[in-house]
Design a protein around this motif. Sequence first.
Motif: not given
Length: 238
Positions: A56, A59, A148-149, A152, A227
């Motif tokens: 990560d 990433f 994307i956010e 998480y 993801e």
Amino acid sequence: MEVKKKVVGVDNGEVIEQWLRKHSLIYTGATRHPLILSIRDGTVHLSAFKKWLGQDYIFVRAFVPFVASVLIKAWKESDDISDVEVILKGMAALNDEIEWFKREAAKWNIELSNIVPHKTNERYCRFLESLMRPEVEYTVAITALWAIEAVYQESFAHCLEDGSKTPPELRETCQRWGNEAFGQYCTTLRNIANRRLERLSGDLLTEGYDNVLKQAEVVFLRVLEYEVEFWNMSRGDS
Ligand SMILES: Cc1ncc(CN)c(N)n1
């Protein structure tokens, strides 16, 4: 000459909420992945966590220029000047995040300079790079940033809910994305994306704009797939 045409408007709530209903299976797959569930129930293998941490970090280093590209698009294309400030705050948080990765890696004796990017990670980073191209519309790019956010945020917030048995040494990681302020940031990104997508779903659109709506939905789905693959990779499933 601009060709105007009528398209079917959104009559069933906001675009993103519709997508979340339509694609709930893959969305749940990304936000309730077995790796996340294992953190939440305390059965996680620390080797999986460490693998995730190292990958990560790589990433996030690639994510920074992607967010910068969204910032530039907001500055050039947005109908609301406050979008730039929202994205800028997100970028500032990424600066802290990179420092946090370095500290966390040192805690777990992980040498970040020795991490070799996994194929899955490379593919995801290449996808981010493809979204940085100037011809990718701001609406599509901000939708990707939100997705994307949000994955998480929803994943790690789940590990902090009442009844979770997240190991104490992993709680700080979960806090990083599961905290309320990050949740608020994701809500703001979703509102921006929805505002842009609603404009495309309005009644009088310029030719080609409904195409952008489709592109945004495809990008949303690609993010969810990447993801899931990213979590799989960390568990050693690929
Ligand atoms: C793979 C992945 N996806 C999302 C995030 C949240 N910025 C992240 N750090 N890494």
